[in-house]
Write an enzyme that holds these catalytic residues in place. Structure first.
Site, short mmCIF file in Angstrom:
data_model
loop_
_atom_site.label_atom_id
_atom_site.label_comp_id
_atom_site.label_asym_id
_atom_site.label_seq_id
_atom_site.Cartn_x
_atom_site.Cartn_y
_atom_site.Cartn_z
NE ARG A 75 -2.40 -1.22 3.61
CZ ARG A 75 -1.82 -0.46 4.51
NH1 ARG A 75 -1.77 0.86 4.35
NH2 ARG A 75 -1.31 -0.98 5.60
CE1 TYR A 78 1.37 -7.40 -4.04
CE2 TYR A 78 0.87 -6.18 -2.04
CZ TYR A 78 1.34 -7.32 -2.66
OH TYR A 78 1.76 -8.38 -1.90
CB CYS A 93 0.18 -6.49 14.41
SG CYS A 93 1.24 -5.05 14.32
CB SER A 139 -1.02 -3.43 8.29
OG SER A 139 -2.10 -2.59 7.99
CG ASP A 185 -7.86 -6.64 7.24
OD1 ASP A 185 -6.98 -6.36 8.08
OD2 ASP A 185 -8.00 -5.99 6.19
NE ARG A 206 -0.19 -8.33 2.42
CZ ARG A 206 -0.91 -7.65 3.31
NH1 ARG A 206 -2.03 -8.14 3.78
NH2 ARG A 206 -0.49 -6.49 3.77
CG HIS A 259 -7.37 -2.38 10.35
ND1 HIS A 259 -6.05 -2.07 10.55
CD2 HIS A 259 -7.38 -3.37 9.43
CE1 HIS A 259 -5.30 -2.84 9.78
NE2 HIS A 259 -6.07 -3.63 9.09
CE LYS A 302 -6.36 -3.16 4.81
NZ LYS A 302 -6.62 -3.69 6.14
C1 OXD Z 1 -3.30 -4.32 5.68
C2 OXD Z 1 -4.00 -5.46 5.05
O1 OXD Z 1 -2.32 -3.81 5.11
O2 OXD Z 1 -4.90 -6.00 5.68
O3 OXD Z 1 -3.71 -3.92 6.77
O4 OXD Z 1 -3.68 -5.82 3.90
MN MN Z 2 -5.44 -4.94 7.45
#
Ligand code: OXD
Ligand code: MN
Length: 658
Positions: A121, A270, A323, A321, A346, A441, A299, A279
């Site tokens: 991102r 991406y 974590c 993100s 998420d 991912r 989130h 998001k």
């Molecule tokens: C993030 C995701 O970056 O969930 O938080 O992809």
């Molecule tokens: Mn996320």
């Protein structure tokens, strides 16, 4: 405000769903319909429809598609129906072209390598467009950049669009993806339509959202979120396309117009930059809708935890993100008799029901998880989920047709197996460079998760009893504490911090503020966002208890003090016993209620340095209090709700007495 340049600017006037008085134009007269049809037909001009029946689209969708087709000038329009057949057709095309490689060891799994310049991102190029700056950002002092939200004025936005979108899909197909966030037709669910010239995005949106033809039937004349995405590389291309991954990293822009419920994304293919349901819609736009309608778009993962006595509790948890939200959502309890089932990993949309409880749905239909670190040891349920029908992006590949990334070392049986890294270079176990990109991912259907909750698609959601905040805090922060109240919990979430990860473009490891784990996803003024949370405590609302956890504290030897993963059930057990009102398991400290010694079940864990794990070093917290005040004064300033300011003052006083 200028509009994007075209031969007939009149045709590009933003389409409005309301008349001058603001009344909805849901019902249009036969005359008006005739005019709409005329405009639509003119706008489409000679652009052919490759698939689908354009005239069967709801009229608002027709106008949207026609207007944007006229702007972006694709060579054809493809209306997606979400069928298996469609996915197969696109997949075959991408395999033939070399963009996807089948991972032969699995059923219907594919590897995709992106241009190495398009891997995460791009927070610095993500904008909210509002007439008034302070709708987006807080009032910060001269010279202090707001860290939550990026504002762009509408005039600049129009110029940025003018400079990018006209003709941007030349020579490419414009796919039309109707999708629902949340179970189709559910009371909390919302519909969007994404236009994109990336077929990788089409395949990923099929996994991550409910993308189907039925969405259009459910939409009728209602509103939808308008999502416009282009890889930003019209044909003929003037630059080399690397890995068959067209993109335009220098010109990336991801812009949201919350009032118009509209998202424009250019230049990146991406993840969160291009899968606009995630998001952009489910957090940034949805948090605006949620504020207007009195609910929350956060989130957060959602998990159902069943205790040995058979009672189930639903918990939502917000972590920045990368974590470990996915790991926690699919936790395999090490304590006997416990069961965790995943509702979402998420994003949570949460709304108070008539009974006063807070109900959450997972608006997504898939997992777009960070691959490195995911293994049978750390998250066997995620591994089971992506054994088929999944797309892996920027991971490494073995000569046996398997995926590979950091964390799978022990699972490679033949240590001499040939591995190709994410850049396409030969790689061997033990090489110093990473085999997979740290933000590589997996994208897998949630329905394939062996522990997906039977109610994960319940349209009304599941009732949340506790909210957990957490981050990567190597120093000072105890394993768990309960906040004193809803408002103290909001304050605690507001000062959430974490070590940076590879999910965005940040380099190096530093502890950064990530309030409510929403810093990159904040859809409007953070002070107003806190105020919205504060005001939800009213009437019959049973607000959940709020906790803070830290799985990542390190000891003096630099090693983690807590084993994490499946052992985190021990912390959840304590939380649930607190919810149940069990006595003598918590003691008040300056920052909240921490477990009394011995109140967390450590049986069978070996040596755990409880005192170090739970301690509140006074020097650390006094320093932290100064930093936290500076953060709130500078970053939220006059926008800080008085209720949260009181919590800041009170906590500061308690810490001074440590
Ligand atoms: C993030 C995701 O970056 O969930 O938080 O992809
Ligand atoms: Mn996320």
């Amino acid at each position: 405000m200028s509009t994007p340049t075209t031969a007939n600017p009149d045709l590009l006037k933003p389409y409005r769903d309301t008349d001058a008085s603001g009344a909805s134009l849901r019902q249009i007269s036969a005359d008006a319909f005739y005019v709409v049809n005329e405009i639509v037909t003119k706008r489409l001009g000679h652009i052919p429809i490759f698939k689908g029946d354009f005239h069967l689209l709801p009229y608002k969708v027709q106008r949207f598609v026609a207007e944007k087709a006229e702007l972006c000038r694709p060579r054809g329009i493809y209306i997606c129906d979400g069928s298996e057949h469609e996915a197969e057709e696109i997949t075959h095309k991408l395999v033939e072209r070399g963009m996807l490689t089948p991972l032969a060891a699995y059923e219907n799994n594919y590897l995709c390598r992106t241009d190495p310049k398009d891997v995460a991102r791009v927070e610095s190029k993500t904008w909210m467009v509002t007439p008034d700056k302070y709708q987006t950002v807080t009032h910060t002092p001269e010279g202090v950049e707001p860290m939550m939200g990026h504002w762009m004025p509408p005039t600049q936005f129009a110029d940025e669009l003018d400079a990018r979108f006209p003709g941007c899909m030349a020579g490419r197909i414009m796919y039309v993806i109707p999708f629902s966030m949340g179970p189709l037709g559910g009371p909390i669910s919302k519909i969007g339509v994404q236009l994109t010239d990336s077929n990788y995005v089409v395949l990923s949106m099929r996994v991550m959202t409910r993308a189907s033809h039925e969405v259009l039937d459910a939409l009728g004349n209602n509103d939808f979120v308008r999502c416009i995405h282009s890889v930003g590389l019209p044909r003929p291309v003037r630059q080399k396309v690397i890995n068959h991954w067209p993109c335009n990293p220098e010109r990336v822009i991801i812009a949201h117009r919350p009032a118009q419920r509209e998202i424009w994304s250019f230049g990146s293919g991406y993840g969160g930059n291009s899968l606009l349901g995630k998001k952009c819609f489910a957090l940034r736009i949805a948090s605006n809708i949620a504020r207007d309608e009195g609910w929350l778009a956060e989130h957060m993962l959602i998990m159902g935890v069943t205790r040995p006595n058979g009672k189930e509790h639903f918990i939502a948890a917000a972590f920045p993100s990368a974590c470990g939200k996915t790991n926690l959502a699919m936790l395999e309890p090490t304590l006997p008799g416990w069961k965790v089932r995943c509702v979402g990993d998420d994003i949570a949309w949460m709304k108070f029901g008539e009974d006063g409880r807070l109900y959450a749905i997972n608006p997504e239909a898939g997992f777009f998880g960070v691959a490195p670190g995911t293994s049978d040891k750390t998250n066997p349920m995620a591994v089971a989920t992506f054994q088929k029908n999944s797309i892996f992006t920027n991971v490494a590949e073995t000569s046996e047709g398997r995926y590979y990334w950091e964390g799978l070392e022990d699972e490679v049986k033949d240590k001499n197996v040939e591995i190709t890294d994410w850049l396409g270079n030969p790689w061997k176990l033990g090489d110093p460079t990473p085999a997979a990109h740290p933000n590589s991912r997996f994208c897998a259907p949630a329905s394939q998760c062996p522990i997906i909750h039977p109610d994960w698609e319940s349209p009304n959601g599941v009732p949340i009893e506790a909210i957990i905040f957490g981050g990567r805090r190597p120093e000072g922060v105890p394993l768990v504490f309960e906040t004193f109240s809803w408002k103290h919990g909001i304050f605690t979430g507001g000062c959430l911090k974490s070590e940076t990860t590879a999910a965005a473009e940040h380099k190096g490891k530093s502890v950064m503020h990530d309030p409510m784990a929403m810093r990159p996803f904040m859809g409007y003024n953070f002070g107003k966002y806190l105020e919205h949370w504060v005001h939800l405590q009213k009437g019959n609302h049973q607000v959940p208890k709020i906790y803070h956890v830290n799985w990542f504290r390190k000891g003096q030897d630099g090693k983690f003090l807590w084993p994490g993963y499946g052992e985190n059930i021990r912390v959840i057990d304590w939380i649930i016993r607190r919810l149940d009102g069990e006595e003598n398991i918590g003691e008040n400290t300056a920052i909240g209620v921490v477990p009394t010694k011995g109140s967390i079940n450590l049986e069978g864990l070996g040596v755990v340095n409880w005192d170090e794990l739970m301690s509140l070093p006074p020097d650390y917290w006094k320093q932290d209090a100064i930093e936290v005040r500076k953060f709130f004064e500078e970053q939220v300033g006059p926008d800080l709700p008085p209720e949260v300011r009181t919590e800041l003052d009170e906590q500061e006083k308690r810490i001074a007495n440590l």
